[in-house]
Scaffold this motif. Structure first.
Motif, PDB file in Angstrom:
ATOM      1  N   THR A 176      -3.040 -14.859  -9.094  1.00  0.00           N
ATOM      2  CA  THR A 176      -3.899 -14.814  -7.912  1.00  0.00           C
ATOM      3  C   THR A 176      -5.344 -14.893  -8.382  1.00  0.00           C
ATOM      4  OG1 THR A 176      -4.082 -12.398  -7.850  1.00  0.00           O
ATOM      5  CG2 THR A 176      -2.293 -13.408  -6.578  1.00  0.00           C
ATOM      6  N   SER A 215      -0.688 -21.345  -2.682  1.00  0.00           N
ATOM      7  CA  SER A 215      -0.857 -20.701  -1.376  1.00  0.00           C
ATOM      8  C   SER A 215      -2.293 -20.233  -1.232  1.00  0.00           C
ATOM      9  CB  SER A 215       0.092 -19.504  -1.240  1.00  0.00           C
ATOM     10  OG  SER A 215       1.442 -19.886  -1.440  1.00  0.00           O
ATOM     11  N   PHE A 217      -4.776 -17.745   0.670  1.00  0.00           N
ATOM     12  CA  PHE A 217      -4.819 -16.529   1.462  1.00  0.00           C
ATOM     13  C   PHE A 217      -6.074 -16.447   2.310  1.00  0.00           C
ATOM     14  CE2 PHE A 217      -2.947 -15.181  -2.783  1.00  0.00           C
ATOM     15  CZ  PHE A 217      -1.663 -15.534  -2.427  1.00  0.00           C
ATOM     16  N   THR A 255       3.639 -14.853   1.370  1.00  0.00           N
ATOM     17  CA  THR A 255       2.892 -14.010   0.426  1.00  0.00           C
ATOM     18  C   THR A 255       3.778 -13.009  -0.310  1.00  0.00           C
ATOM     19  OG1 THR A 255       2.389 -12.366   2.138  1.00  0.00           O
ATOM     20  CG2 THR A 255       0.809 -14.182   1.839  1.00  0.00           C
ATOM     21  N   TYR A 258       3.828 -12.212  -4.128  1.00  0.00           N
ATOM     22  CA  TYR A 258       2.625 -11.629  -4.724  1.00  0.00           C
ATOM     23  C   TYR A 258       2.492 -10.127  -4.479  1.00  0.00           C
ATOM     24  CZ  TYR A 258       1.346 -16.560  -4.907  1.00  0.00           C
ATOM     25  OH  TYR A 258       1.354 -17.920  -5.141  1.00  0.00           O
ATOM     26  N   GLU A 259       3.516  -9.503  -3.890  1.00  0.00           N
ATOM     27  CA  GLU A 259       3.405  -8.101  -3.489  1.00  0.00           C
ATOM     28  C   GLU A 259       3.069  -7.184  -4.665  1.00  0.00           C
ATOM     29  OE1 GLU A 259       6.915  -7.033  -1.391  1.00  0.00           O
ATOM     30  OE2 GLU A 259       6.344  -8.088   0.442  1.00  0.00           O
ATOM     31  N   TRP A 262      -0.801  -7.374  -5.481  1.00  0.00           N
ATOM     32  CA  TRP A 262      -1.865  -6.961  -4.571  1.00  0.00           C
ATOM     33  C   TRP A 262      -2.660  -5.759  -5.075  1.00  0.00           C
ATOM     34  CZ3 TRP A 262      -2.617 -11.103  -2.369  1.00  0.00           C
ATOM     35  CH2 TRP A 262      -1.728 -11.775  -1.528  1.00  0.00           C
ATOM     36  N   PRO A 279      -1.048  -6.190   2.376  1.00  0.00           N
ATOM     37  CA  PRO A 279      -1.538  -7.431   1.772  1.00  0.00           C
ATOM     38  C   PRO A 279      -2.961  -7.723   2.241  1.00  0.00           C
ATOM     39  CG  PRO A 279       0.693  -7.732   2.588  1.00  0.00           C
ATOM     40  CD  PRO A 279       0.222  -6.375   3.073  1.00  0.00           C
ATOM     41  N   TRP A 281      -4.652 -10.368   2.316  1.00  0.00           N
ATOM     42  CA  TRP A 281      -4.897 -11.687   2.921  1.00  0.00           C
ATOM     43  C   TRP A 281      -3.685 -12.045   3.781  1.00  0.00           C
ATOM     44  CZ3 TRP A 281      -9.657 -12.064   1.291  1.00  0.00           C
ATOM     45  CH2 TRP A 281      -9.976 -11.572   0.036  1.00  0.00           C
TER      46      TRP A 281
END
Length: 453
Positions: A176, A215, A217, A255, A258-259, A262, A279, A281
């Motif tokens: 990210t 992706s 955000f 998303t 990506y947990e 974060w 999250p 975003w």
């Protein structure tokens, strides 16, 4: 330049230098800053020639040319393209990483700080200043902060290369990137595509076979296919897949992969108890309700205060009474990041009157506890309703996304009221909160995000 050096540069451009010749060229570059300038000029001339060859090829293709001349141009272009790959990588290091010092020698100039490491096998440590190098992690997470404020977080297994300020390459793993205003143009190359930030937060999932899922955000990114034949503008809430050098395809925005990233990517070192990370975003707390969770949300990008900011808590200690709160100002010019902590229980009695809701039954009051630790010092906490509302416009993105009623902490010292503790090192916040009905408890946390730590 001597004929011998000219020959070394020519061989380097052709990719035919042996190890001894490469060392000789390196020594020559390091011996005098003027040599580096001459070397750069030679490469620029070579790049102009390459562009001319490529232009001729494109023109011939448009005209449908199939002559021997066109074939020769095709061969020359392919040969130049292969050479250019090496030129690009080496030039970036020479121009951005090797900088002459006052003694005339070259030294690596760091442009990244290691902000967080959760990988037992990594040689990196928090606070390390690093420059062009490859970062390889097998498990865990690493968060990097560039000198211009860009933040990149990696989840292993991953291989990520720092090429120069503003340019990197991901060969494997999950990434990210958060790019604050003023740092637009940050690039991440992958085997199949190039991602150019236009002021965003975005993520890249990269498979072992080179397939990239990109992706966005927040904001926008520009995605170029590997052969540069296709370009796609990808906006907030959109995703694309690049599985070949030629094709960019739309993909489902999701998303969930990506947990785990974060909290780390936001600068949260850890939490316990009822904390749950929302999250960041899209950046909306909305009307999230939960009896079991203390929600934490990063409110947008790090920013430099353009005016003083009033906070209610700055000193470590435990706060039970409103009289303990002492308003102070964080001065303008301070670089900060804001987090919103919220406890809003589910309300099963929406039909109750406001009078009834203002007189809670003790059995309806919900309590919750938790600790949260940030990787930077807390500069101040905002817990009073008026100060929460007045700071919304500076931190609460898209205005009015947070509930506006009953937001302040109730600090009256009774067993039914709220308790807040700020640790001695000003990094950990402990909350013991009580709320009911449509009323909720919120704490805005202002964290020090100075680039010089």
């Amino acid at each position: 330049m001597s004929a011998e050096i000219d020959d070394l540069i020519e061989r380097w451009l052709e990719g035919s230098l042996n190890a001894e010749q490469e060392k000789e060229l390196q020594n020559w570059l390091q011996s005098d800053p003027q040599n580096m300038q001459s070397f750069t000029e030679a490469n620029i001339r070579h790049q102009i020639l390459q562009d001319a060859i490529r232009s001729e090829l494109v023109t011939n293709e448009i005209k449908g040319t199939s002559s021997a001349s066109a074939k020769r141009s095709t061969f020359a272009w392919k040969q130049s393209l292969a050479i250019a790959t090496g030129i690009a990588a080496c030039l970036l290091i020479v121009l951005f990483v090797l900088r002459p010092n006052k003694n005339g020698n070259s030294e690596r100039t760091p442009f990244v700080t290691v902000a967080m490491v959760e990988d037992p096998g990594s040689d990196l440590t928090v606070g390390d200043r690093i420059s062009a190098q490859a970062i390889i992690i097998q498990t865990g997470l690493v968060r990097l902060q560039f000198d211009d404020g860009v933040e990149v977080t990696l989840q292993g297994p991953a291989r990520y290369e720092l090429i120069s300020p503003g340019r990197t390459r991901l060969d494997r793993g999950l990434l990210t990137a958060t790019v604050p205003p003023g740092a637009e143009g940050f690039k991440v190359d992958t085997p199949m595509a190039e991602v150019i930030d236009l002021g965003t937060a975005f993520g890249i999932q990269l498979d072992d076979d080179g397939r990239a899922l990109i992706s966005v955000f927040d904001g926008e990114v520009e995605v170029h296919s590997g052969d540069d034949s296709e370009t796609r503008l990808v906006r907030e809430g959109e995703a694309v897949e690049v599985a070949s050098l030629k094709t960019i395809l739309e993909s489902k925005f999701d998303t969930s992969p990506y947990e785990k990233l974060w909290p780390a990517s936001s600068g949260i070192a850890g939490s316990s108890g009822a904390f749950k990370y929302a999250p960041p975003w899209p950046r909306r707390m909305g009307r999230i309700q939960s009896d079991e969770n203390l929600m934490v949300l990063q409110e947008g990008y790090a920013q430099t205060l353009d005016a003083p900011l009033t906070v209610n808590v700055v000193a470590p200690g435990t706060y039970r009474h409103d009289s303990q709160l002492i308003d102070q100002e964080i001065p303008a010019g301070t670089r900060v990041k804001s987090f919103l902590l919220q406890f809003r229980p589910a309300n099963d009695n929406e039909a109750e009157s406001s009078v009834q809701r203002s007189r809670p039954n003790p059995d309806d009051i919900k309590r919750i506890t938790g600790d949260i630790t940030f990787d930077r010092p807390v500069l101040g906490l905002i817990v009073r309703g008026d100060d929460l509302r007045s700071s919304d416009g500076r931190f609460s993105v898209r205005g009015g996304q947070v509930p506006q009623k009953g937001r302040s902490l109730e600090l009256f010292g009774t067993p039914r009221d709220d308790v807040l503790t700020l640790s001695k090192d000003r990094r950990t916040i402990s909350l013991d909160l009580a709320a009911f009905g449509q009323f909720n408890d919120q704490v805005r946390v202002i964290v020090d995000e100075s680039l010089e730590q």
